[in-house]
Design a protein around this motif. Structure first.
Motif, PDB file in Angstrom:
ATOM      1  N   PHE A 162      45.908  42.233  56.294  1.00 11.80           N
ATOM      2  CA  PHE A 162      45.855  42.474  54.853  1.00 11.80           C
ATOM      3  C   PHE A 162      47.271  42.726  54.328  1.00 11.80           C
ATOM      4  N   SER A 163      48.009  41.680  54.131  1.00 11.30           N
ATOM      5  CA  SER A 163      49.370  41.843  53.637  1.00 11.30           C
ATOM      6  C   SER A 163      49.350  42.180  52.147  1.00 11.30           C
ATOM      7  N   GLU A 164      50.403  42.849  51.704  1.00 13.42           N
ATOM      8  CA  GLU A 164      50.514  43.209  50.296  1.00 13.42           C
ATOM      9  C   GLU A 164      50.495  41.975  49.405  1.00 13.42           C
ATOM     10  N   GLN A 165      51.186  40.933  49.833  1.00  7.68           N
ATOM     11  CA  GLN A 165      51.250  39.709  49.026  1.00  7.68           C
ATOM     12  C   GLN A 165      49.873  39.078  48.860  1.00  7.68           C
ATOM     13  N   LYS A 166      49.090  39.052  49.934  1.00  6.31           N
ATOM     14  CA  LYS A 166      47.753  38.446  49.849  1.00  6.31           C
ATOM     15  C   LYS A 166      46.853  39.241  48.906  1.00  6.31           C
ATOM     16  N   ILE A 167      46.996  40.554  48.943  1.00  7.00           N
ATOM     17  CA  ILE A 167      46.177  41.399  48.067  1.00  7.00           C
ATOM     18  C   ILE A 167      46.564  41.203  46.606  1.00  7.00           C
ATOM     19  N   ILE A 168      47.859  41.088  46.340  1.00  3.09           N
ATOM     20  CA  ILE A 168      48.314  40.866  44.966  1.00  3.09           C
ATOM     21  C   ILE A 168      47.815  39.527  44.451  1.00  3.09           C
ATOM     22  N   LEU A 169      47.900  38.493  45.265  1.00  2.00           N
ATOM     23  CA  LEU A 169      47.417  37.166  44.851  1.00  2.00           C
ATOM     24  C   LEU A 169      45.910  37.184  44.606  1.00  2.00           C
ATOM     25  N   PHE A 170      45.176  37.876  45.456  1.00  2.00           N
ATOM     26  CA  PHE A 170      43.728  38.001  45.286  1.00  2.00           C
ATOM     27  C   PHE A 170      43.412  38.747  43.990  1.00  2.00           C
ATOM     28  N   SER A 171      44.151  39.802  43.711  1.00  7.59           N
ATOM     29  CA  SER A 171      43.947  40.583  42.493  1.00  7.59           C
ATOM     30  C   SER A 171      44.179  39.733  41.250  1.00  7.59           C
ATOM     31  N   GLU A 172      45.235  38.942  41.281  1.00  8.46           N
ATOM     32  CA  GLU A 172      45.534  38.074  40.137  1.00  8.46           C
ATOM     33  C   GLU A 172      44.434  37.044  39.930  1.00  8.46           C
ATOM     34  N   ARG A 173      43.890  36.542  41.023  1.00  7.36           N
ATOM     35  CA  ARG A 173      42.851  35.509  40.911  1.00  7.36           C
ATOM     36  C   ARG A 173      41.575  36.050  40.275  1.00  7.36           C
ATOM     37  N   ILE A 174      41.200  37.282  40.623  1.00  8.23           N
ATOM     38  CA  ILE A 174      39.956  37.830  40.053  1.00  8.23           C
ATOM     39  C   ILE A 174      40.219  38.641  38.780  1.00  8.23           C
ATOM     40  N   GLY A 175      41.496  38.762  38.393  1.00  7.76           N
ATOM     41  CA  GLY A 175      41.829  39.385  37.106  1.00  7.76           C
ATOM     42  C   GLY A 175      41.738  40.896  37.075  1.00  7.76           C
ATOM     43  N   VAL A 176      42.069  41.576  38.184  1.00  5.56           N
ATOM     44  CA  VAL A 176      42.070  43.035  38.186  1.00  5.56           C
ATOM     45  C   VAL A 176      43.411  43.536  38.735  1.00  5.56           C
ATOM     46  N   HIS A 177      43.724  44.784  38.435  1.00  5.36           N
ATOM     47  CA  HIS A 177      44.963  45.385  38.925  1.00  5.36           C
ATOM     48  C   HIS A 177      44.886  45.525  40.450  1.00  5.36           C
ATOM     49  N   PRO A 178      46.011  45.308  41.158  1.00 10.06           N
ATOM     50  CA  PRO A 178      45.992  45.441  42.629  1.00 10.06           C
ATOM     51  C   PRO A 178      45.470  46.795  43.113  1.00 10.06           C
ATOM     52  N   GLY A 179      45.708  47.843  42.320  1.00 11.61           N
ATOM     53  CA  GLY A 179      45.234  49.163  42.722  1.00 11.61           C
ATOM     54  C   GLY A 179      43.721  49.242  42.805  1.00 11.61           C
ATOM     55  N   VAL A 180      43.034  48.489  41.960  1.00 11.20           N
ATOM     56  CA  VAL A 180      41.568  48.476  41.991  1.00 11.20           C
ATOM     57  C   VAL A 180      41.087  47.823  43.284  1.00 11.20           C
ATOM     58  N   VAL A 181      41.745  46.732  43.673  1.00 10.82           N
ATOM     59  CA  VAL A 181      41.392  46.058  44.927  1.00 10.82           C
ATOM     60  C   VAL A 181      41.707  46.956  46.119  1.00 10.82           C
ATOM     61  N   VAL A 182      42.877  47.578  46.099  1.00 13.18           N
ATOM     62  CA  VAL A 182      43.267  48.467  47.196  1.00 13.18           C
ATOM     63  C   VAL A 182      42.249  49.601  47.350  1.00 13.18           C
ATOM     64  N   GLY A 183      41.803  50.159  46.230  1.00  7.18           N
ATOM     65  CA  GLY A 183      40.829  51.244  46.291  1.00  7.18           C
ATOM     66  C   GLY A 183      39.546  50.821  46.969  1.00  7.18           C
ATOM     67  N   GLN A 184      39.060  49.615  46.648  1.00  8.19           N
ATOM     68  CA  GLN A 184      37.827  49.136  47.278  1.00  8.19           C
ATOM     69  C   GLN A 184      38.033  48.790  48.747  1.00  8.19           C
TER      70      GLN A 184
END
Length: 367
Positions: free
Chosen positions: A311-333
């Motif tokens: 789970f690299s930071e870059q992959k999480i940021i790209l995933f967050s952008e794709r689903i339209g939410v802040h990276p922190g929301v994804v990280v929390g889940q």
């Protein structure tokens, strides 16, 4: 000696001791090496017995100093009046309620009149008298070891209710709240968008208040209903993190949509993790809805299956952008799903200042 009996000054006992021995005041003064004024002052009650004098009296009369110090202490205490058990009544308030914190917040006003002071707590907690334990029907998300409400949590909830009662909103419609969910979901992209939550909920007839938690209260949010069947969502922003804010908000919205907490309130322990196996069904429903709102479960499961365990930071940021939410929301889940609460915490940005800029708020210098 009972405190209900009449307390005599030590001088009367001293006079009896002298009469028993056949001594005069002058003779006692000579034995003790003190002036006759000291002895006569004690006998007439005009002079208190000091520790030094008590020692000398004890030595001269063979009684011990403690006898005379006890007689003096009891006599002095008997002269102090206790008007209407003022100290006892104030101590009871401080023992039962978070008095200092409530005064500090302006929820009650300090008063030298104990009757006025007590009535403020009776009114605040909506109880018939101080002997009646406060209660509150609520579906609340909190963190401690018991499902019972603490007095700090009860105080917080009653303050939330008072603010919500004064708030003007339209009548509540469940259909409008359901239709508003996509509008709320669109706000997850940036923390500053949280300022719009209040208006969206108000347009649906949901009262929304933010109240700073009392120290030690450990309560995140609550759903309760006013007497006119109008729902209230109250939040404490105890954990100032973007993921926690949206999870708790959507959690309480689900309680509103299902009418939870209308008749029988309940409290669910929350250790800031998602543990569906040890909560009741209604809480399960709210947790699932909140998690899916933050990051759709299908999307999250697919992402984990594709990326795990890298789970690299870059992959999480790209995933967050794709689903339209802040990276922190994804990280929390992801933290909840993977049970890794140290994972990329820097993305769990603060959100409180944005939230309170658009909501009715009590705390942090507001109201």
């Amino acid at each position: 000696m009972s405190m209900t009996q009449e307390i005599f000054p030590p001088g009367e006992f001293l006079l009896e001791e002298l009469e028993t021995r056949g001594w005069s005041q002058i003779e006692l003064s000579e034995i003790m090496g003190r002036s006759t004024n000291v002895i006569s002052g004690i006998i007439t009650g005009k002079r208190q017995i000091t520790p030094d004098t008590a020692i000398q009296l004890g030595d001269a009369l063979g009684t011990g100093a403690e006898v005379w110090m006890n007689l003096e202490s009891q006599y002095q205490l008997s002269k102090v009046k206790k008007p209407d058990n003022l100290v006892v009544r104030k101590a009871y308030l401080y023992e039962k309620f978070p008095v200092r914190e409530m005064i500090k917040r302006g929820w009650v006003e300090a008063s030298d009149n104990i009757d006025v002071f007590e009535q403020q707590f009776i009114k605040f907690f909506n109880i018939p008298d101080l002997k009646t334990p406060p209660s509150f029907n609520v579906a609340a998300k909190k963190s401690n070891e018991t499902n019972d409400l603490s007095i700090q949590q009860l105080a917080w909830l009653n303050r939330c209710k008072a603010i919500a009662t004064s708030q003007l909103t339209k009548g509540y419609k469940e259909s409008e709240l359901r239709n508003a969910l996509p509008k709320l979901n669109a706000l997850l992209s940036a923390p500053e968008e949280a300022r719009h939550v209040s208006k969206i909920l108000s347009d649906c007839g949901v009262k929304y208040v933010i109240v700073e938690p009392l120290p030690g209260s450990k309560i995140d949010g609550a759903c309760f209903w006013l007497e006119n069947s109008q729902p209230v969502i109250a939040m404490s922003l105890r954990l100032d993190k973007i993921d926690n804010f949206w999870f708790v908000l959507r959690h309480e919205i689900e309680h509103v949509l299902h009418g939870h907490g209308k008749k029988i309130g309940y409290i669910i322990d929350n250790d800031d993790s998602f543990s569906p196996n040890n909560v009741i069904d209604e809480e399960n429903i709210a947790n699932l809805a909140a998690a899916d709102f933050c990051v759709p479960n299908a999307e999250l499961s697919n992402f984990v299956a594709r990326v795990s365990p890298f789970f690299s930071e870059q992959k999480i940021i790209l995933f967050s952008e794709r689903i339209g939410v802040h990276p922190g929301v994804v990280v929390g889940q992801l933290q909840r799903k993977l049970d890794r609460y140290d994972f990329l915490r820097k993305h769990l940005v603060k959100i409180r200042n944005f939230v309170i800029s658009g909501a009715m708020t009590d705390g942090w210098g507001f109201l």
